[in-house]
Scaffold this motif. Structure first.
Motif, PDB file in Angstrom:
ATOM      1  N   GLU A  68       2.619  21.583   5.536  1.00 50.26           N
ATOM      2  CA  GLU A  68       3.246  22.277   6.665  1.00 50.26           C
ATOM      3  C   GLU A  68       2.411  23.478   7.120  1.00 50.26           C
ATOM      4  O   GLU A  68       2.444  23.849   8.288  1.00 50.26           O
ATOM      5  N   ARG A  69       1.669  24.048   6.189  1.00 48.34           N
ATOM      6  CA  ARG A  69       0.849  25.220   6.514  1.00 48.34           C
ATOM      7  C   ARG A  69      -0.449  24.825   7.213  1.00 48.34           C
ATOM      8  O   ARG A  69      -0.865  25.466   8.174  1.00 48.34           O
ATOM      9  N   TYR A  70      -1.088  23.760   6.745  1.00 52.38           N
ATOM     10  CA  TYR A  70      -2.443  23.457   7.213  1.00 52.38           C
ATOM     11  C   TYR A  70      -2.536  22.366   8.279  1.00 52.38           C
ATOM     12  O   TYR A  70      -3.468  22.372   9.089  1.00 52.38           O
ATOM     13  N   LEU A  71      -1.614  21.411   8.278  1.00 49.45           N
ATOM     14  CA  LEU A  71      -1.715  20.309   9.225  1.00 49.45           C
ATOM     15  C   LEU A  71      -1.154  20.712  10.588  1.00 49.45           C
ATOM     16  O   LEU A  71      -0.254  21.549  10.675  1.00 49.45           O
ATOM     17  N   PRO A  72      -1.652  20.117  11.652  1.00 51.41           N
ATOM     18  CA  PRO A  72      -1.123  20.432  12.983  1.00 51.41           C
ATOM     19  C   PRO A  72       0.317  19.950  13.130  1.00 51.41           C
ATOM     20  O   PRO A  72       0.751  19.031  12.422  1.00 51.41           O
ATOM     21  N   GLU A  73       1.056  20.553  14.048  1.00 46.92           N
ATOM     22  CA  GLU A  73       2.461  20.202  14.243  1.00 46.92           C
ATOM     23  C   GLU A  73       2.642  18.755  14.677  1.00 46.92           C
ATOM     24  O   GLU A  73       3.722  18.175  14.516  1.00 46.92           O
ATOM     25  N   THR A  74       1.598  18.160  15.219  1.00 49.56           N
ATOM     26  CA  THR A  74       1.670  16.763  15.660  1.00 49.56           C
ATOM     27  C   THR A  74       1.463  15.776  14.515  1.00 49.56           C
ATOM     28  O   THR A  74       1.642  14.566  14.695  1.00 49.56           O
ATOM     29  N   ALA A  75       1.087  16.275  13.336  1.00 50.11           N
ATOM     30  CA  ALA A  75       0.794  15.392  12.201  1.00 50.11           C
ATOM     31  C   ALA A  75       2.069  14.742  11.669  1.00 50.11           C
ATOM     32  O   ALA A  75       3.180  15.247  11.851  1.00 50.11           O
ATOM     33  N   ASN A  76       1.883  13.616  10.998  1.00 50.51           N
ATOM     34  CA  ASN A  76       2.989  12.890  10.351  1.00 50.51           C
ATOM     35  C   ASN A  76       2.705  12.875   8.856  1.00 50.51           C
ATOM     36  O   ASN A  76       1.860  12.125   8.374  1.00 50.51           O
ATOM     37  N   PHE A  77       3.412  13.735   8.110  1.00 49.14           N
ATOM     38  CA  PHE A  77       3.169  13.848   6.671  1.00 49.14           C
ATOM     39  C   PHE A  77       4.473  13.702   5.903  1.00 49.14           C
ATOM     40  O   PHE A  77       5.510  14.258   6.280  1.00 49.14           O
ATOM     41  N   ILE A  78       4.401  12.975   4.782  1.00 47.54           N
ATOM     42  CA  ILE A  78       5.513  12.901   3.841  1.00 47.54           C
ATOM     43  C   ILE A  78       4.933  12.878   2.435  1.00 47.54           C
ATOM     44  O   ILE A  78       3.928  12.203   2.171  1.00 47.54           O
ATOM     45  N   GLY A  79       5.526  13.646   1.544  1.00 51.43           N
ATOM     46  CA  GLY A  79       5.059  13.656   0.160  1.00 51.43           C
ATOM     47  C   GLY A  79       5.486  12.391  -0.563  1.00 51.43           C
ATOM     48  O   GLY A  79       6.502  11.780  -0.235  1.00 51.43           O
ATOM     49  N   SER A  80       4.710  11.994  -1.562  1.00 47.47           N
ATOM     50  CA  SER A  80       5.041  10.822  -2.380  1.00 47.47           C
ATOM     51  C   SER A  80       4.750  11.108  -3.848  1.00 47.47           C
ATOM     52  O   SER A  80       3.855  11.899  -4.174  1.00 47.47           O
ATOM     53  N   HIS A  81       5.513  10.456  -4.705  1.00 48.28           N
ATOM     54  CA  HIS A  81       5.260  10.539  -6.144  1.00 48.28           C
ATOM     55  C   HIS A  81       5.585   9.191  -6.778  1.00 48.28           C
ATOM     56  O   HIS A  81       6.748   8.886  -7.027  1.00 48.28           O
ATOM     57  N   PRO A  82       4.568   8.360  -7.045  1.00 48.00           N
ATOM     58  CA  PRO A  82       4.806   7.116  -7.784  1.00 48.00           C
ATOM     59  C   PRO A  82       4.985   7.438  -9.269  1.00 48.00           C
ATOM     60  O   PRO A  82       4.057   7.896  -9.931  1.00 48.00           O
ATOM     61  N   MET A  83       6.193   7.204  -9.795  1.00 45.52           N
ATOM     62  CA  MET A  83       6.494   7.609 -11.166  1.00 45.52           C
ATOM     63  C   MET A  83       6.066   6.530 -12.153  1.00 45.52           C
ATOM     64  O   MET A  83       6.889   5.821 -12.756  1.00 45.52           O
ATOM     65  N   ALA A  84       4.777   6.392 -12.297  1.00 48.45           N
ATOM     66  CA  ALA A  84       4.207   5.446 -13.253  1.00 48.45           C
ATOM     67  C   ALA A  84       2.855   5.975 -13.669  1.00 48.45           C
ATOM     68  O   ALA A  84       2.250   6.788 -12.983  1.00 48.45           O
ATOM     69  N   GLY A  85       2.383   5.507 -14.798  1.00 49.77           N
ATOM     70  CA  GLY A  85       1.088   5.978 -15.268  1.00 49.77           C
ATOM     71  C   GLY A  85       0.678   5.264 -16.531  1.00 49.77           C
ATOM     72  O   GLY A  85       1.324   4.311 -16.975  1.00 49.77           O
ATOM     73  N   SER A  86      -0.403   5.709 -17.107  1.00 47.71           N
ATOM     74  CA  SER A  86      -0.951   5.113 -18.318  1.00 47.71           C
ATOM     75  C   SER A  86      -1.885   6.124 -18.956  1.00 47.71           C
ATOM     76  O   SER A  86      -2.329   7.074 -18.308  1.00 47.71           O
ATOM     77  N   HIS A  87      -2.181   5.930 -20.245  1.00 44.17           N
ATOM     78  CA  HIS A  87      -3.170   6.792 -20.892  1.00 44.17           C
ATOM     79  C   HIS A  87      -4.584   6.421 -20.451  1.00 44.17           C
ATOM     80  O   HIS A  87      -5.533   7.162 -20.695  1.00 44.17           O
ATOM     81  N   LYS A  88      -4.722   5.272 -19.775  1.00 42.67           N
ATOM     82  CA  LYS A  88      -6.027   4.833 -19.293  1.00 42.67           C
ATOM     83  C   LYS A  88      -6.353   5.511 -17.969  1.00 42.67           C
ATOM     84  O   LYS A  88      -5.458   5.910 -17.238  1.00 42.67           O
ATOM     85  N   THR A  89      -7.629   5.630 -17.665  1.00 41.74           N
ATOM     86  CA  THR A  89      -8.040   6.325 -16.450  1.00 41.74           C
ATOM     87  C   THR A  89      -9.102   5.532 -15.705  1.00 41.74           C
ATOM     88  O   THR A  89      -9.722   4.620 -16.250  1.00 41.74           O
ATOM     89  N   GLY A  90      -9.308   5.902 -14.449  1.00 37.97           N
ATOM     90  CA  GLY A  90     -10.375   5.322 -13.648  1.00 37.97           C
ATOM     91  C   GLY A  90      -9.997   4.000 -13.002  1.00 37.97           C
ATOM     92  O   GLY A  90      -8.999   3.368 -13.355  1.00 37.97           O
ATOM     93  N   ALA A  91     -10.827   3.566 -12.049  1.00 36.44           N
ATOM     94  CA  ALA A  91     -10.582   2.312 -11.342  1.00 36.44           C
ATOM     95  C   ALA A  91     -10.592   1.117 -12.280  1.00 36.44           C
ATOM     96  O   ALA A  91      -9.921   0.111 -12.026  1.00 36.44           O
ATOM     97  N   ILE A  92     -11.306   1.224 -13.375  1.00 31.88           N
ATOM     98  CA  ILE A  92     -11.375   0.116 -14.331  1.00 31.88           C
ATOM     99  C   ILE A  92     -10.010  -0.189 -14.944  1.00 31.88           C
ATOM    100  O   ILE A  92      -9.750  -1.295 -15.420  1.00 31.88           O
ATOM    101  N   ALA A  93      -9.113   0.805 -14.936  1.00 32.41           N
ATOM    102  CA  ALA A  93      -7.785   0.632 -15.520  1.00 32.41           C
ATOM    103  C   ALA A  93      -6.750   0.185 -14.494  1.00 32.41           C
ATOM    104  O   ALA A  93      -5.576   0.034 -14.825  1.00 32.41           O
ATOM    105  N   ALA A  94      -7.154  -0.042 -13.252  1.00 32.10           N
ATOM    106  CA  ALA A  94      -6.218  -0.391 -12.187  1.00 32.10           C
ATOM    107  C   ALA A  94      -5.385  -1.611 -12.556  1.00 32.10           C
ATOM    108  O   ALA A  94      -5.880  -2.572 -13.155  1.00 32.10           O
ATOM    109  N   ASP A  95      -4.094  -1.565 -12.173  1.00 29.35           N
ATOM    110  CA  ASP A  95      -3.161  -2.628 -12.532  1.00 29.35           C
ATOM    111  C   ASP A  95      -2.198  -2.836 -11.368  1.00 29.35           C
ATOM    112  O   ASP A  95      -1.464  -1.917 -10.988  1.00 29.35           O
TER     113      ASP A  95
END
Length: 366
Positions: free
Chosen positions: A108-135
């Motif tokens: 809300e502070r940095y984007l222009p008033e014409t922007a379309n923004f919504i926050g997201s939080h996908p509640m999932a994860g893993s101890h693995k990291t990087g694109a190699i761990a993609a699932d």
């Protein structure tokens, strides 16, 4: 109509999002940003993305949807940068951060008033990291939370639900401040507890070495998340300080109350303490598998005999197994020593049925 999706951050979350989008929208053009070359290369070679760059600004003007799947501080920095870059008039911007209030405020502070923004939080994860761990199954049955902002247009949620349909997630809207309050209790504070328990046990083991040998069962399960990435959780705590400090203070009071009951020898109060905890857990959605991990576990009470685990795995041939955990040093677990984790209910039920039909071992569903 072909659309261009720009995912900034090709780690576990960003790369898994790309796979989910690709599954239901194979005609969409997916672009990726990642600072490190290794994940860019993997994402390109695996066809997760069509093009990749290490220059964040490069693909912004082409994007119909921009997903910021980078650490919280970097997300805020990119939002600031996006405010100075040419965006498509219909561009939709979202993120994947674990805290939401500061990110929404930054948008809300940095984007222009014409922007379309919504926050997201996908509640999932893993101890693995990087694109190699993609699932592609990473978000299946997990909550995918949207936190609207002052800049959110009416089409934001429907567009994202359509874009992300291949994730098979459970979409829900919630206020950013309320999101941070809720996750402080069920996600952020538990990570503090897990690391505190590990630090305490590690120091205690200096004088009592058998602590390391007997650390299984409940201790193992309670401290699993202590292996999480320190940088990420430092950022989470720094962007949700008020709610987390409130949870710590309230918990300190609960510990003091239990300590007083133990010191007073108040058996009735202590029994009620454990009973309340047991009943509350049974009533929560933990058992409905819509929470953070969205995994399904069976526990098999097996004898300590050669090849028994190989025999069970042979019975489960053809069933997708997420994880296998064996506890051979300590048998105090009431649910057995072999824990097998599945991604969906169907595989769990099939595995339980097959093991029960072909062995006389006790099988418990977690």
């Amino acid at each position: 109509m072909t659309k261009t999706i720009y995912i900034a951050g090709l780690g576990l979350i960003g790369a898994s999002l790309a796979l989910g989008i690709r599954r239901d929208h194979p005609d969409y053009r997916i672009l990726g940003y990642n600072r490190g070359e290794a994940s860019r290369t993997i994402a390109l070679e695996s066809n997760m993305v069509d093009e990749a760059t290490d220059d964040f600004a490069a693909f912004v003007p082409q994007a119909d949807v921009i997903i910021l799947a980078v650490p919280i501080k970097q997300t805020i920095a990119f939002l600031k940068e996006l405010g100075q870059l040419p965006l498509k008039d219909t561009a939709l911007i979202t993120d994947a951060g674990s805290t939401k209030a500061e990110i929404v405020a930054a948008a809300e502070r940095y984007l222009p008033e014409t922007a379309n923004f919504i926050g997201s939080h996908p509640m999932a994860g893993s101890h693995k990291t990087g694109a190699i761990a993609a699932d592609v199954l990473l978000f299946e049955n997990a909550y995918f939370i949207f936190t609207p902002s002052r800049l959110t247009k009416k089409d934001a949620v429907p567009r994202l639900m359509d874009l992300l349909s291949g994730l098979k997630a459970r979409f829900i809207e919630i206020d950013a401040q309320e999101h941070d309050r809720v996750t402080s209790q069920i996600s952020h504070f538990p990570h503090i507890l897990a690391s505190s328990l590990m630090n305490q046990a590690g120091q205690y083991a200096g004088d009592h070495p058998f602590t390391n040998n007997f650390a299984a069962g409940g201790f193992r399960d309670m401290t699993r998340i202590a292996e999480s990435e320190p940088g990420m959780w430092t950022s989470v705590l720094m962007t949700n300080q008020e709610a987390i400090l409130e949870r710590i203070t309230e918990f300190q009071a609960r510990l003091s109350q239990v300590a007083d009951q133990i010191a007073a020898g108040d058996e009735d109060a202590i029994w009620a303490f454990f009973d309340q905890g047991s009943r509350t857990r049974k009533e929560m959605e933990i058992h409905k598998r819509a929470g953070v991990d969205s995994f399904y576990d069976i526990f098999i009470n097996v004898p300590d005999e050669e090849d028994v685990i190989l025999m069970i795995l042979e019975l489960l041939r053809g069933t997708s197994v997420v994880n296998i955990r064996i506890n051979e040093e300590n048998r105090e677990d009431i649910n057995g020593i072999l824990q097998i984790t599945f991604k969906n209910k169907e595989d769990l039920e099939r595995a339980a049925r097959v093991v029960r039909e072909n062995t006389d071992y006790q099988v418990f569903i977690g």
